[in-house]
Write a protein that holds these residues in place. Structure first.
Motif, PDB file in Angstrom:
ATOM      1  N   PRO A 100     -68.304 -28.252 -40.612  1.00  0.00           N
ATOM      2  CA  PRO A 100     -69.168 -27.254 -41.253  1.00  0.00           C
ATOM      3  C   PRO A 100     -68.592 -26.680 -42.545  1.00  0.00           C
ATOM      4  O   PRO A 100     -69.334 -26.309 -43.441  1.00  0.00           O
ATOM      5  CB  PRO A 100     -69.310 -26.163 -40.206  1.00  0.00           C
ATOM      6  CG  PRO A 100     -68.988 -26.808 -38.915  1.00  0.00           C
ATOM      7  CD  PRO A 100     -68.000 -27.889 -39.240  1.00  0.00           C
ATOM      8  N   SER A 101     -67.270 -26.630 -42.666  1.00  0.00           N
ATOM      9  CA  SER A 101     -66.666 -26.003 -43.834  1.00  0.00           C
ATOM     10  C   SER A 101     -66.537 -26.942 -45.032  1.00  0.00           C
ATOM     11  O   SER A 101     -66.347 -26.480 -46.151  1.00  0.00           O
ATOM     12  CB  SER A 101     -65.285 -25.462 -43.480  1.00  0.00           C
ATOM     13  OG  SER A 101     -64.437 -26.525 -43.079  1.00  0.00           O
ATOM     14  N   ASP A 102     -66.626 -28.267 -44.809  1.00  0.00           N
ATOM     15  CA  ASP A 102     -66.432 -29.211 -45.912  1.00  0.00           C
ATOM     16  C   ASP A 102     -67.110 -30.529 -45.569  1.00  0.00           C
ATOM     17  O   ASP A 102     -66.585 -31.308 -44.779  1.00  0.00           O
ATOM     18  CB  ASP A 102     -64.939 -29.427 -46.154  1.00  0.00           C
ATOM     19  CG  ASP A 102     -64.656 -30.272 -47.383  1.00  0.00           C
ATOM     20  OD1 ASP A 102     -65.612 -30.670 -48.078  1.00  0.00           O
ATOM     21  OD2 ASP A 102     -63.472 -30.536 -47.641  1.00  0.00           O
ATOM     22  N   ARG A 103     -68.257 -30.802 -46.170  1.00  0.00           N
ATOM     23  CA  ARG A 103     -69.005 -32.003 -45.815  1.00  0.00           C
ATOM     24  C   ARG A 103     -68.324 -33.284 -46.284  1.00  0.00           C
ATOM     25  O   ARG A 103     -68.678 -34.364 -45.843  1.00  0.00           O
ATOM     26  CB  ARG A 103     -70.421 -31.925 -46.359  1.00  0.00           C
ATOM     27  CG  ARG A 103     -70.510 -32.076 -47.848  1.00  0.00           C
ATOM     28  CD  ARG A 103     -71.930 -32.153 -48.290  1.00  0.00           C
ATOM     29  NE  ARG A 103     -71.951 -32.116 -49.747  1.00  0.00           N
ATOM     30  CZ  ARG A 103     -72.997 -31.833 -50.449  1.00  0.00           C
ATOM     31  NH1 ARG A 103     -74.110 -31.558 -49.841  1.00  0.00           N
ATOM     32  NH2 ARG A 103     -72.939 -31.803 -51.751  1.00  0.00           N
ATOM     33  N   THR A 104     -67.349 -33.188 -47.182  1.00  0.00           N
ATOM     34  CA  THR A 104     -66.656 -34.394 -47.624  1.00  0.00           C
ATOM     35  C   THR A 104     -65.781 -34.979 -46.512  1.00  0.00           C
ATOM     36  O   THR A 104     -65.358 -36.122 -46.614  1.00  0.00           O
ATOM     37  CB  THR A 104     -65.778 -34.114 -48.865  1.00  0.00           C
ATOM     38  OG1 THR A 104     -64.783 -33.136 -48.529  1.00  0.00           O
ATOM     39  CG2 THR A 104     -66.623 -33.614 -50.023  1.00  0.00           C
ATOM     40  N   MET A 105     -65.544 -34.223 -45.462  1.00  0.00           N
ATOM     41  CA  MET A 105     -64.727 -34.706 -44.350  1.00  0.00           C
ATOM     42  C   MET A 105     -65.567 -35.288 -43.212  1.00  0.00           C
ATOM     43  O   MET A 105     -65.034 -35.766 -42.226  1.00  0.00           O
ATOM     44  CB  MET A 105     -63.858 -33.562 -43.828  1.00  0.00           C
ATOM     45  CG  MET A 105     -62.899 -33.040 -44.874  1.00  0.00           C
ATOM     46  SD  MET A 105     -62.039 -31.568 -44.370  1.00  0.00           S
ATOM     47  CE  MET A 105     -61.032 -32.208 -43.064  1.00  0.00           C
ATOM     48  N   ASP A 106     -66.902 -35.253 -43.335  1.00  0.00           N
ATOM     49  CA  ASP A 106     -67.780 -35.802 -42.308  1.00  0.00           C
ATOM     50  C   ASP A 106     -67.616 -37.316 -42.232  1.00  0.00           C
ATOM     51  O   ASP A 106     -67.417 -37.982 -43.255  1.00  0.00           O
ATOM     52  CB  ASP A 106     -69.243 -35.493 -42.629  1.00  0.00           C
ATOM     53  CG  ASP A 106     -69.555 -34.006 -42.632  1.00  0.00           C
ATOM     54  OD1 ASP A 106     -68.670 -33.216 -42.239  1.00  0.00           O
ATOM     55  OD2 ASP A 106     -70.669 -33.651 -43.030  1.00  0.00           O
ATOM     56  N   PHE A 107     -67.714 -37.861 -41.028  1.00  0.00           N
ATOM     57  CA  PHE A 107     -67.684 -39.312 -40.867  1.00  0.00           C
ATOM     58  C   PHE A 107     -68.367 -39.704 -39.568  1.00  0.00           C
ATOM     59  O   PHE A 107     -68.615 -38.874 -38.700  1.00  0.00           O
ATOM     60  CB  PHE A 107     -66.247 -39.856 -40.934  1.00  0.00           C
ATOM     61  CG  PHE A 107     -65.342 -39.402 -39.822  1.00  0.00           C
ATOM     62  CD1 PHE A 107     -65.140 -40.198 -38.711  1.00  0.00           C
ATOM     63  CD2 PHE A 107     -64.665 -38.185 -39.903  1.00  0.00           C
ATOM     64  CE1 PHE A 107     -64.298 -39.784 -37.690  1.00  0.00           C
ATOM     65  CE2 PHE A 107     -63.817 -37.769 -38.893  1.00  0.00           C
ATOM     66  CZ  PHE A 107     -63.635 -38.575 -37.783  1.00  0.00           C
ATOM     67  N   GLU A 108     -68.692 -40.991 -39.463  1.00  0.00           N
ATOM     68  CA  GLU A 108     -69.321 -41.543 -38.271  1.00  0.00           C
ATOM     69  C   GLU A 108     -68.493 -42.703 -37.753  1.00  0.00           C
ATOM     70  O   GLU A 108     -67.868 -43.426 -38.527  1.00  0.00           O
ATOM     71  CB  GLU A 108     -70.740 -42.017 -38.567  1.00  0.00           C
ATOM     72  CG  GLU A 108     -71.702 -40.893 -38.834  1.00  0.00           C
ATOM     73  CD  GLU A 108     -73.129 -41.364 -39.044  1.00  0.00           C
ATOM     74  OE1 GLU A 108     -73.358 -42.594 -39.192  1.00  0.00           O
ATOM     75  OE2 GLU A 108     -74.019 -40.509 -39.056  1.00  0.00           O
ATOM     76  N   VAL A 109     -68.527 -42.862 -36.424  1.00  0.00           N
ATOM     77  CA  VAL A 109     -67.797 -43.931 -35.757  1.00  0.00           C
ATOM     78  C   VAL A 109     -68.800 -44.682 -34.883  1.00  0.00           C
ATOM     79  O   VAL A 109     -69.535 -44.048 -34.120  1.00  0.00           O
ATOM     80  CB  VAL A 109     -66.664 -43.347 -34.879  1.00  0.00           C
ATOM     81  CG1 VAL A 109     -65.955 -44.431 -34.104  1.00  0.00           C
ATOM     82  CG2 VAL A 109     -65.698 -42.543 -35.707  1.00  0.00           C
ATOM     83  N   PRO A 110     -68.847 -46.011 -34.958  1.00  0.00           N
ATOM     84  CA  PRO A 110     -69.757 -46.735 -34.066  1.00  0.00           C
ATOM     85  C   PRO A 110     -69.225 -46.710 -32.634  1.00  0.00           C
ATOM     86  O   PRO A 110     -68.021 -46.687 -32.405  1.00  0.00           O
ATOM     87  CB  PRO A 110     -69.758 -48.156 -34.631  1.00  0.00           C
ATOM     88  CG  PRO A 110     -68.499 -48.268 -35.402  1.00  0.00           C
ATOM     89  CD  PRO A 110     -68.148 -46.891 -35.884  1.00  0.00           C
ATOM     90  N   ALA A 125     -57.426 -39.075 -37.815  1.00  0.00           N
ATOM     91  CA  ALA A 125     -58.689 -38.976 -38.559  1.00  0.00           C
ATOM     92  C   ALA A 125     -59.215 -37.550 -38.626  1.00  0.00           C
ATOM     93  O   ALA A 125     -60.204 -37.291 -39.292  1.00  0.00           O
ATOM     94  CB  ALA A 125     -59.735 -39.876 -37.905  1.00  0.00           C
ATOM     95  N   LEU A 126     -58.534 -36.623 -37.944  1.00  0.00           N
ATOM     96  CA  LEU A 126     -59.051 -35.257 -37.817  1.00  0.00           C
ATOM     97  C   LEU A 126     -58.084 -34.238 -38.394  1.00  0.00           C
ATOM     98  O   LEU A 126     -56.877 -34.356 -38.206  1.00  0.00           O
ATOM     99  CB  LEU A 126     -59.276 -34.928 -36.341  1.00  0.00           C
ATOM    100  CG  LEU A 126     -60.188 -35.871 -35.577  1.00  0.00           C
ATOM    101  CD1 LEU A 126     -60.049 -35.629 -34.087  1.00  0.00           C
ATOM    102  CD2 LEU A 126     -61.618 -35.674 -36.019  1.00  0.00           C
ATOM    103  N   LEU A 127     -58.620 -33.254 -39.065  1.00  0.00           N
ATOM    104  CA  LEU A 127     -57.826 -32.107 -39.495  1.00  0.00           C
ATOM    105  C   LEU A 127     -58.101 -30.957 -38.537  1.00  0.00           C
ATOM    106  O   LEU A 127     -59.188 -30.879 -37.960  1.00  0.00           O
ATOM    107  CB  LEU A 127     -58.203 -31.692 -40.916  1.00  0.00           C
ATOM    108  CG  LEU A 127     -57.725 -32.610 -42.033  1.00  0.00           C
ATOM    109  CD1 LEU A 127     -58.231 -32.118 -43.368  1.00  0.00           C
ATOM    110  CD2 LEU A 127     -56.216 -32.712 -42.046  1.00  0.00           C
ATOM    111  N   PRO A 128     -57.154 -30.065 -38.354  1.00  0.00           N
ATOM    112  CA  PRO A 128     -57.398 -28.924 -37.470  1.00  0.00           C
ATOM    113  C   PRO A 128     -58.557 -28.073 -37.978  1.00  0.00           C
ATOM    114  O   PRO A 128     -58.749 -27.913 -39.180  1.00  0.00           O
ATOM    115  CB  PRO A 128     -56.085 -28.135 -37.527  1.00  0.00           C
ATOM    116  CG  PRO A 128     -55.061 -29.108 -38.003  1.00  0.00           C
ATOM    117  CD  PRO A 128     -55.784 -30.080 -38.879  1.00  0.00           C
ATOM    118  N   GLY A 129     -59.336 -27.561 -37.039  1.00  0.00           N
ATOM    119  CA  GLY A 129     -60.446 -26.695 -37.397  1.00  0.00           C
ATOM    120  C   GLY A 129     -61.681 -27.009 -36.585  1.00  0.00           C
ATOM    121  O   GLY A 129     -61.643 -27.735 -35.599  1.00  0.00           O
TER     122      GLY A 129
END
Length: 152
Positions: A100-110, A125-129
């Protein structure tokens, strides 16, 4: 020492000018500084809003049929456990992770499983938050949808 007298009309004009200067500096600061960035959560916000009722019905169907995946955050990453008794090779879909805080970090995984009904999203692949997890999957002729908000 001579005192300077300010007429009351002049005082009002100076007060208004000071207030306008404060508001203008506030607006400029909010629009130019990165820490005050205000973005939409998703790119296609209005298109996604149109499918909202269909998604709500799919989520209710998922819960009613007992096919809701269990989502857990651990040090190793985010584990998504699909229901027991399904054939993992027949599952398809995607897992979306939205920040929610930064859409540039959004991603999808099949969703890709062969023998075990578990999907791991590694901690690298994940940052804390805060993360919003959306599991959109299909098994047989039925489609399922689950949402979960979690803090990693």
């Amino acid at each position: 020492m001579k005192r300077i007298k300010i007429h009351w009309g002049t005082a009002i004009v100076l007060a208004f000018m000071g207030f306008i200067a404060f508001i203008l500096s506030f607006v400029i600061r909010m629009n130019t500084q990165k820490k005050y960035d205000h973005e939409l959560v998703t790119e296609a916000y209005y298109a996604k809003e149109l499918s909202f009722q269909r998604d709500m019905d799919r989520e209710k169907f998922t819960v009613d049929t007992g096919m809701e995946p269990r989502i857990e955050a651990t040090r190793g990453g985010i584990f998504i456990y699909f229901p027991e008794g399904i054939d993992p090779a027949k599952v398809s879909g995607k897992i979306g992770l939205y920040r929610p805080s930064d859409r540039t970090m959004d991603f999808e995984v099949p969703v890709q499983m062969t023998t075990s009904p578990v999907v791991l999203i590694p901690s690298e692949a994940l940052l804390p938050g805060r993360w919003n997890v959306e599991v959109d999957w299909q098994y047989g002729d039925d489609t399922y949808l689950s949402h979960r908000k979690l803090v990693y």
